[in-house]
Design a protein around this motif. Structure first.
Motif, PDB file in Angstrom:
ATOM      1  N   THR A 264     -54.666  72.959 -14.422  1.00  0.00           N
ATOM      2  CA  THR A 264     -55.122  72.165 -15.558  1.00  0.00           C
ATOM      3  C   THR A 264     -56.254  72.885 -16.279  1.00  0.00           C
ATOM      4  OG1 THR A 264     -56.721  70.932 -14.203  1.00  0.00           O
ATOM      5  CG2 THR A 264     -54.513  69.976 -14.465  1.00  0.00           C
ATOM      6  N   SER A 265     -56.349  72.611 -17.565  1.00  0.00           N
ATOM      7  CA  SER A 265     -57.429  73.138 -18.392  1.00  0.00           C
ATOM      8  C   SER A 265     -57.882  72.034 -19.331  1.00  0.00           C
ATOM      9  CB  SER A 265     -56.960  74.363 -19.187  1.00  0.00           C
ATOM     10  OG  SER A 265     -58.019  74.868 -19.991  1.00  0.00           O
ATOM     11  N   ARG A 266     -59.196  71.871 -19.470  1.00  0.00           N
ATOM     12  CA  ARG A 266     -59.746  70.782 -20.281  1.00  0.00           C
ATOM     13  C   ARG A 266     -60.465  71.357 -21.506  1.00  0.00           C
ATOM     14  NH1 ARG A 266     -59.344  70.201 -15.338  1.00  0.00           N
ATOM     15  NH2 ARG A 266     -61.007  71.698 -14.945  1.00  0.00           N
ATOM     16  N   LEU A 267     -60.180  70.733 -22.653  1.00  0.00           N
ATOM     17  CA  LEU A 267     -60.821  71.121 -23.908  1.00  0.00           C
ATOM     18  C   LEU A 267     -61.574  69.929 -24.466  1.00  0.00           C
ATOM     19  CD1 LEU A 267     -61.245  72.950 -26.444  1.00  0.00           C
ATOM     20  CD2 LEU A 267     -59.106  71.995 -27.321  1.00  0.00           C
ATOM     21  N   SER A 268     -62.864  70.106 -24.745  1.00  0.00           N
ATOM     22  CA  SER A 268     -63.678  69.053 -25.361  1.00  0.00           C
ATOM     23  C   SER A 268     -63.961  69.428 -26.812  1.00  0.00           C
ATOM     24  CB  SER A 268     -65.004  68.875 -24.604  1.00  0.00           C
ATOM     25  OG  SER A 268     -64.772  68.386 -23.300  1.00  0.00           O
ATOM     26  N   VAL A 269     -63.651  68.507 -27.733  1.00  0.00           N
ATOM     27  CA  VAL A 269     -63.894  68.740 -29.155  1.00  0.00           C
ATOM     28  C   VAL A 269     -64.680  67.565 -29.709  1.00  0.00           C
ATOM     29  CG1 VAL A 269     -61.845  70.150 -29.488  1.00  0.00           C
ATOM     30  CG2 VAL A 269     -61.692  67.687 -29.792  1.00  0.00           C
ATOM     31  N   ARG A 270     -65.444  67.827 -30.744  1.00  0.00           N
ATOM     32  CA  ARG A 270     -66.208  66.763 -31.377  1.00  0.00           C
ATOM     33  C   ARG A 270     -65.265  65.719 -31.974  1.00  0.00           C
ATOM     34  NH1 ARG A 270     -68.555  71.360 -33.099  1.00  0.00           N
ATOM     35  NH2 ARG A 270     -67.783  71.100 -35.224  1.00  0.00           N
ATOM     36  N   ALA A 271     -65.672  64.465 -31.894  1.00  0.00           N
ATOM     37  CA  ALA A 271     -64.794  63.372 -32.297  1.00  0.00           C
ATOM     38  C   ALA A 271     -64.388  63.476 -33.761  1.00  0.00           C
ATOM     39  CB  ALA A 271     -65.486  62.033 -32.034  1.00  0.00           C
ATOM     40  N   GLU A 272     -65.312  63.912 -34.634  1.00  0.00           N
ATOM     41  CA  GLU A 272     -64.969  63.976 -36.060  1.00  0.00           C
ATOM     42  C   GLU A 272     -63.936  65.060 -36.341  1.00  0.00           C
ATOM     43  OE1 GLU A 272     -68.827  66.439 -35.701  1.00  0.00           O
ATOM     44  OE2 GLU A 272     -67.881  64.684 -34.777  1.00  0.00           O
ATOM     45  N   ILE A 273     -63.857  66.083 -35.470  1.00  0.00           N
ATOM     46  CA  ILE A 273     -62.821  67.111 -35.621  1.00  0.00           C
ATOM     47  C   ILE A 273     -61.481  66.585 -35.122  1.00  0.00           C
ATOM     48  CG2 ILE A 273     -62.079  69.396 -34.843  1.00  0.00           C
ATOM     49  CD1 ILE A 273     -64.959  70.259 -34.835  1.00  0.00           C
TER      50      ILE A 273
END
Length: 310
Positions: free
Chosen positions: A220-229
């Motif tokens: 598994t790999s996790r990506l966190s992005v800003r909510a507005e993006i």
């Protein structure tokens, strides 16, 4: 007699210190020592690894070390040019073999390889002119032993995400976490990367190694992005799983689009809209309260007037 014993002990101490320093990958010059990065063999076959270097003929000593999954690196054998007596330490020459006929090259063999032999095997070279000479390591050969009757299976890839955005612990900023799951593959030669159409991906955390679940692997790999993006349907997020099938590398991409939604960060326009709505609601409440008070007052006045007439 005492001087001979002391001299012997000092030599052994220097040799032990040298070997200890050699085992530290921080002492490597990997571009000078070349190894094949991946080696596949069938269960029961011999696995032979080649090593060469460009450090010159003075680097005639070669060490082979291995690192099994979840274990520390350990030396298997020490070889020198022109010598057929190799130092296997605690390991058995019935299981391992090595050759060293030239200063710049050497080989190492795992005999009748089994799944338990899978791991990383490192070649290191040294001149050992004095006890402070550095050792130079190769980048390592990953040995995979294909079990009897098993077929090479590519990964199945999908992206999972929650319905709501999470609040990150740092800076109080809300973010969206996407999870890329690659499963059902064999063997475990995979790597995972992310591509984000909005630019550089924010935070990526990938499992250090694939996990064997039943007869196949998963990672598994996790990506966190800003909510507005994330809350922009024009943005696209792609997880790319690269799989080596023994001959070529194949990419297995999976894409997901952003989802339209209200921004989780209040802009000035949002703030003004919210405050105007609050003011209007308060005014309506005041008007209703005044009308109710007037009605009650009128009823009380009528009752009092009726009592006076009686």
């Amino acid at each position: 007699m005492d001087i001979i014993i002391i001299t012997f002990i000092l030599k052994r101490c220097f040799l032990s210190l040298f070997v200890l320093l050699m085992w530290n990958p921080g002492c490597t010059g990997g571009s000078d020592v070349n190894q094949k990065s991946v080696l596949w063999v069938k269960q029961g076959d011999d696995a032979t690894m080649d090593c060469s270097h460009t450090k010159g003929s003075s680097y005639y000593q070669m060490y082979w070390l291995r690192q099994l999954p979840g274990e520390n690196m350990e030396r298997v054998v020490f070889t020198t040019t022109g010598s057929t007596e190799h130092d296997f330490g605690r390991f058995s020459p019935q299981k391992f073999a090595a050759t060293k006929t030239a200063a710049e090259t050497g080989t190492f063999t795992v005999k009748k390889a089994q799944p338990a032999d899978q791991g990383l095997y490192f070649c290191a070279v040294s001149a050992h002119v004095n006890n402070y000479d550095p050792a130079y390591f190769g980048s390592g050969t990953k040995l995979t032993v294909l079990e009897t009757g098993r077929e090479i299976t590519p990964p199945k890839v999908k992206i999972l995400h929650s319905l709501k955005s999470e609040r990150a612990r740092r800076n109080g900023q809300k973010k969206k976490t996407l999870v890329c799951l690659a499963s059902g593959f064999y063997p475990d030669h995979v790597s995972v990367s992310w591509n984000c159409s909005a630019g550089k991906c924010d935070e990526i955390a990938t499992d250090s190694a694939a996990l064997l679940v039943g007869e196949h692997y998963r990672i598994t790999s996790r990506l966190s992005v800003r909510a507005e993006i994330w809350e922009n349907p024009q943005n696209e997020f792609t997880c790319v799983v690269r799989f080596f099938d023994g001959k070529i590398y194949q990419d297995f991409p999976e894409k997901i689009q952003g989802v339209e939604g209200n921004s989780t960060i209040n802009t000035r326009e949002n703030y003004l809209r919210i405050t105007q709505t609050a003011k209007l609601s308060y005014c309506v409440f005041i008007v209703k309260s005044c009308a109710y008070a007037a009605f009650v007052g009128f009823v009380m006045w009528k009752l009092q007037s009726s009592q006076r007439k009686r």
